[in-house]
Design a protein around this motif. Structure first.
Motif, short mmCIF file in Angstrom:
data_model
loop_
_atom_site.label_atom_id
_atom_site.label_comp_id
_atom_site.label_asym_id
_atom_site.label_seq_id
_atom_site.Cartn_x
_atom_site.Cartn_y
_atom_site.Cartn_z
N PHE A 56 16.88 8.92 10.95
CA PHE A 56 16.04 9.25 12.10
C PHE A 56 14.85 10.06 11.61
O PHE A 56 14.97 10.93 10.75
N ILE A 57 13.68 9.78 12.19
CA ILE A 57 12.44 10.43 11.77
C ILE A 57 11.76 11.08 12.97
O ILE A 57 11.66 10.49 14.04
N SER A 58 11.29 12.29 12.77
CA SER A 58 10.52 12.97 13.81
C SER A 58 9.43 13.79 13.13
O SER A 58 9.51 14.09 11.94
N GLY A 59 8.40 14.13 13.89
CA GLY A 59 7.37 14.99 13.32
C GLY A 59 6.00 14.77 13.91
O GLY A 59 5.83 14.14 14.95
N VAL A 60 5.01 15.32 13.24
CA VAL A 60 3.62 15.32 13.70
C VAL A 60 3.08 13.91 13.81
O VAL A 60 3.28 13.09 12.93
N LEU A 61 2.39 13.63 14.91
CA LEU A 61 1.60 12.41 14.98
C LEU A 61 0.16 12.70 14.56
O LEU A 61 -0.48 11.88 13.94
N GLY B 275 -4.87 17.92 11.74
CA GLY B 275 -3.52 17.83 11.22
C GLY B 275 -3.46 18.23 9.76
O GLY B 275 -4.41 18.73 9.19
N TYR B 276 -2.33 17.96 9.16
CA TYR B 276 -2.11 18.35 7.77
C TYR B 276 -2.81 17.37 6.83
O TYR B 276 -2.67 16.16 6.98
N PRO B 277 -3.54 17.86 5.83
CA PRO B 277 -4.15 16.94 4.87
C PRO B 277 -3.12 16.24 4.00
O PRO B 277 -3.29 15.10 3.62
N ALA B 278 -2.01 16.92 3.71
CA ALA B 278 -0.91 16.35 2.93
C ALA B 278 0.25 17.33 3.03
O ALA B 278 0.09 18.46 3.50
N PHE C 200 0.84 -1.19 0.00
CA PHE C 200 0.00 0.00 0.00
C PHE C 200 0.88 1.24 0.00
O PHE C 200 2.05 1.21 0.39
N ASN C 201 0.32 2.34 -0.49
CA ASN C 201 1.03 3.62 -0.41
C ASN C 201 0.06 4.69 0.04
O ASN C 201 -1.16 4.56 -0.10
N TYR C 202 0.61 5.75 0.60
CA TYR C 202 -0.21 6.81 1.19
C TYR C 202 0.52 8.13 1.11
O TYR C 202 1.75 8.19 0.96
N LEU C 203 -0.24 9.21 1.20
CA LEU C 203 0.33 10.54 1.24
C LEU C 203 0.82 10.82 2.66
O LEU C 203 0.16 10.46 3.65
N LEU C 204 1.97 11.45 2.76
CA LEU C 204 2.50 11.80 4.07
C LEU C 204 1.68 12.92 4.69
O LEU C 204 1.34 13.91 4.03
N CYS C 205 1.34 12.76 5.96
CA CYS C 205 0.62 13.80 6.69
C CYS C 205 1.23 13.96 8.08
O CYS C 205 0.57 14.41 9.01
#
Length: 472
Positions: free
Chosen positions: A430-435, A268-271, A90-95
């Motif tokens: 390393f990854i960080s950001g909005v949940l 949150g962010y839509p995309a 599956f693939n998805y847009l990052l939000c």
């Protein structure tokens, strides 16, 4: 009347625990995960959606072995000797990083649940190993973080996935907003349409690869590929059994109940738009191009987990499916050249230095702090901070090249790789950001509480849907 065909709006992808990581429900008042879904207003459903999904595909390969003998032209039989394989992609847009956290990646994030003001869970983004739980030997080992209320599973890989289909053809996503903040929320975990859903369940799913990419003119996206041990088809999305099997006998466990939850309204962010993405590096010497004047057109990060299936005599299915080799994160970038720079291939070989890259998404009109740990991210309810950050530390150059042709810009492309090693966090990805937040009220109240009216949960690394419950 049901639709004569199934289209995208009436489908949804959900992820939840496998037997290695626990049952599908947990009480608001605490305790271990359980199998009781008789009163879902008192239980939290640990199934959660993967957001912004763009496509889902799955296939089943059933390998047969031909048995022949000398005195017979035809085959004697075609038994299934090797285990069948189920592939889910599956693939998805990052939000943000909510989907990555639900897939089991260890990401840094700010704490915005009650009584916290956005302080990052980990003080340093570069001290959070992305794959720490994928190497855990004991799948049942739980840890209690300092200040946390609930112990969480240290093991992070194995998951169960579910594709739910609304057979009436209507939207599966019917956001629900709680209006009464005084009484218990009896509808949060209950989807009244779930009994009529058709559900395809994928049991004991192991992540094989993950990639994320961004490009000019495209929304940033990610994709994941899983191998599952089992697949089951159910004509109801309420109270059916999880598609889990005993790997030795090959028979279903039939112990864990599953209920497809209501899709909650999300904040949150839509995309994430390409205009908000920036790529920086500490050094780009020796490649013959001025990075500060390189007009980046695209980037791609991919991880292959190098899984080595472990079979065993007497087992119908694999005993386990773990990484047995070094895992590399590969970064490739492409850009239009404006000007060159000095350098030498001999110097590159001699020095063989590591390169550091930062890919961050800072949505327009959001003023994010630059203080350490450089915004693990934030929930954009009353403030907007850096939505997403990939930090590539100590990457080695694999190759680079240029391409020029009449009528086209001169293009530079390069590939780098770095090992992701939970035991060595001096280098890696390393990854960080909005949940993100499904419901605003989950951050300001809890329907069932302790003496002070609230349970505080610090370790919600997989989800911030409430301020106390993890999903793994």
């Amino acid at each position: 009347m049901a639709r004569p065909n199934v289209i995208y709006n009436c489908q949804g992808l959900f992820v939840g625990p496998a037997p290695e990581t626990g049952s599908n429900f947990i009480a608001y008042t605490g305790g271990a995960p359980n199998n009781d879904h008789s009163n879902l207003y008192q239980q939290l459903n640990l199934l959660h959606p993967i957001d912004r999904v763009q496509s889902i595909s799955y296939s089943i390969n059933v390998p047969h072995t031909n048995v022949t003998q000398i005195n017979k032209r035809g085959m004697v039989d075609r038994p299934i000797v090797n285990y069948p394989t189920v592939s889910l992609n599956f693939n998805y847009l990052l939000c943000g990083t909510k989907n990555e956290a639900r897939l089991g990646f260890n990401v840094n994030y700010p704490q915005f649940e009650y009584n916290f003001n956005g302080k990052p869970y980990y003080s340093d983004n570069l001290n959070v190993s992305l794959l720490s739980g994928f190497y855990e030997e004991n799948k049942n080992r739980k840890i209690l973080r300092p200040g946390a209320t609930f112990a969480v599973n240290q093991y992070r890989d194995c998951r169960n996935f579910y594709v739910a289909v609304n057979q009436e053809g209507n939207d599966l996503d019917k956001p629900y907003f709680k209006e009464n903040f005084v009484e218990a929320d009896v509808n949060q975990g209950i989807d009244p349409n779930a009994p009529d859903y058709h559900v395809i369940g994928f049991g004991n799913c192991y992540l094989q690869s993950y990639s994320t990419q961004g490009a000019v003119g495209q929304l940033a996206s990610a994709s994941a590929s899983y191998t599952a041990y089992n697949i089951e088809f159910n004509m109801s999305g309420s109270g059916f059994k999880a598609p889990d099997i005993d790997t030795k006998s090959g028979t279903p466990f039939g112990t864990n109940d599953v209920v497809i939850p209501r899709v909650l309204a999300n904040e949150g962010y839509p995309a994430l738009k390409p205009g908000d993405i920036s790529i920086t590096t500490d050094s780009f010497s020796g490649l013959g191009v001025d990075f500060d004047k390189l007009h980046i057109q695209s980037y791609n990060i991919d991880i292959n987990l190098n899984k080595q299936p472990l079979p065993n005599m007497g087992y119908r299915f694999l005993v386990d499916n773990r990484p047995d080799d070094s895992i590399l994160a590969n970064l490739s970038i492409q850009g239009i050249v404006e000007s060159g720079n000095s350098g030498s291939l001999v110097d590159l070989i001699e020095i063989n230095s590591g390169y550091d890259f930062t890919i961050k998404v800072n949505p327009t009109r959001c003023s994010g702090s630059t203080a350490a740990p450089i915004n693990a991210g934030a929930i954009p309810i009353e403030r907007g901070d850096e939505a997403l950050r990939y930090s590539v530390v100590g990457a080695k150059l694999e190759n680079f090249g240029y391409n020029s042709s009449i009528g086209e810009n001169k293009v530079f492309d390069a590939s780098f790789s770095v090992e992701i090693n939970p035991d060595d966090r001096t280098n890696g990805l390393f990854i960080s950001g909005v949940l993100g937040a499904e419901k605003v009220e989950d951050f300001i109240l809890l329907e069932s509480g302790a003496d002070d009216g609230f349970y505080l949960q610090q370790e919600t690394n997989d989800l911030l849907v409430t301020n106390l419950i993890p999903t793994y």
